[in-house]
Design a protein around this motif. Structure first.
Motif, PDB file in Angstrom:
ATOM      1  N   LEU A  72     -39.724  31.037  -6.212  1.00  0.00           N
ATOM      2  CA  LEU A  72     -38.451  30.523  -5.709  1.00  0.00           C
ATOM      3  C   LEU A  72     -38.178  30.976  -4.265  1.00  0.00           C
ATOM      4  CD1 LEU A  72     -35.636  32.522  -5.732  1.00  0.00           C
ATOM      5  CD2 LEU A  72     -36.181  32.796  -8.235  1.00  0.00           C
ATOM      6  N   THR A  73     -38.483  32.032  -3.899  1.00  0.00           N
ATOM      7  CA  THR A  73     -38.102  32.644  -2.588  1.00  0.00           C
ATOM      8  C   THR A  73     -38.914  31.924  -1.759  1.00  0.00           C
ATOM      9  OG1 THR A  73     -37.858  35.001  -3.294  1.00  0.00           O
ATOM     10  CG2 THR A  73     -38.253  34.654  -1.128  1.00  0.00           C
ATOM     11  N   SER A  95     -38.029  40.401   6.140  1.00  0.00           N
ATOM     12  CA  SER A  95     -38.874  41.186   5.291  1.00  0.00           C
ATOM     13  C   SER A  95     -39.293  40.450   3.946  1.00  0.00           C
ATOM     14  CB  SER A  95     -38.264  42.872   5.020  1.00  0.00           C
ATOM     15  OG  SER A  95     -36.752  42.241   4.491  1.00  0.00           O
ATOM     16  N   VAL A  96     -38.233  39.859   3.579  1.00  0.00           N
ATOM     17  CA  VAL A  96     -38.643  39.028   2.212  1.00  0.00           C
ATOM     18  C   VAL A  96     -39.690  37.848   2.642  1.00  0.00           C
ATOM     19  CG1 VAL A  96     -37.613  37.644   0.591  1.00  0.00           C
ATOM     20  CG2 VAL A  96     -36.604  39.478   1.333  1.00  0.00           C
ATOM     21  N   GLU A  97     -39.498  37.449   3.765  1.00  0.00           N
ATOM     22  CA  GLU A  97     -40.456  36.170   4.157  1.00  0.00           C
ATOM     23  C   GLU A  97     -41.777  36.855   4.278  1.00  0.00           C
ATOM     24  OE1 GLU A  97     -39.644  33.916   7.717  1.00  0.00           O
ATOM     25  OE2 GLU A  97     -37.577  33.644   6.967  1.00  0.00           O
TER      26      GLU A  97
END
Length: 151
Positions: free
Chosen positions: A116-117, A130-132
Motif C-alpha cells: 500500500l505504501t 525514509s519510507v520511500e
C-alpha cells in the motif's frame, strides 16, 4: 405516538436475519482465527482495504488498471484473509499457542504495508523519503508491472 423502544421496531425480519448471521459467523470466526485476536485481524483487514484503495488510485493515475486485473485481486484478497486462519488451525494441531498465527499475520501485515505504501507513492501521494527508501524495491516492482500492462 409510539414509544422509542417498542418491540415492533426491534423485532423486525431484518434484525432477525442479522442476529442469525451473527450467531453463525461469530463462532466460525473464533474457530478459524482464535479468540482475542480481533485487534490484529482488524489491522490486517484494514491494511488490505487501504491496499485496494491505494492500488486503485495508483492504477488510475498511470492508466494501468483493467477490470481483469481488478477482478484477480478478489481471490488474492480471500487468500490473504485465509492464511491466518490456516496458521491458527495448524497451531492448534501442533499445540503451538499462536506461533504460526502471529508469524503469518505479522508477515502479511508487513507485506501489505509495503504494497500500500508503494501504491501511494505511485499515486503521487506525499510520503517521507525514509519510507520511500524502505519500500523502494516494491515501488520499482510495481512500476515495472504497470509498464508491462501498458504494452
Amino acid at each position: 405516538m409510539k414509544p422509542l423502544h417498542s418491540l415492533d421496531t426491534i423485532a423486525t425480519p431484518a434484525n432477525a436475519w442479522a442476529t442469525t448471521a451473527g450467531a453463525i459467523v461469530s463462532p466460525a470466526f473464533h474457530y478459524l482465527y482464535g479468540t482475542n485476536r480481533q485487534d490484529i485481524l482488524i489491522v490486517l483487514f484494514f491494511l488490505i482495504a487501504l491496499d485496494w484503495i491505494t492500488g486503485i488510485s495508483a492504477a488510475k493515475k498511470d492508466q494501468s488498471y483493467s477490470s481483469d486485473y481488478g477482478l484477480s485481486r478478489i481471490p488474492r484478497t480471500l487468500f490473504l484473509m485465509a492464511l491466518p486462519a490456516v496458521a491458527n488451525l495448524l497451531d492448534r494441531v501442533m499445540g503451538t499457542p499462536g506461533f504460526l498465527f502471529y508469524g503469518v499475520t505479522f508477515g502479511l501485515i508487513y507485506h501489505t504495508w509495503t504494497s500500500l505504501t508503494a501504491n501511494a507513492h505511485r499515486a503521487g501521494w506525499p510520503m517521507p523519503k525514509s519510507v520511500e527508501k524502505l519500500v523502494s524495491a516494491e515501488i520499482k516492482a510495481k512500476a515495472e508491472r504497470a509498464k508491462r500492462k501498458e504494452s
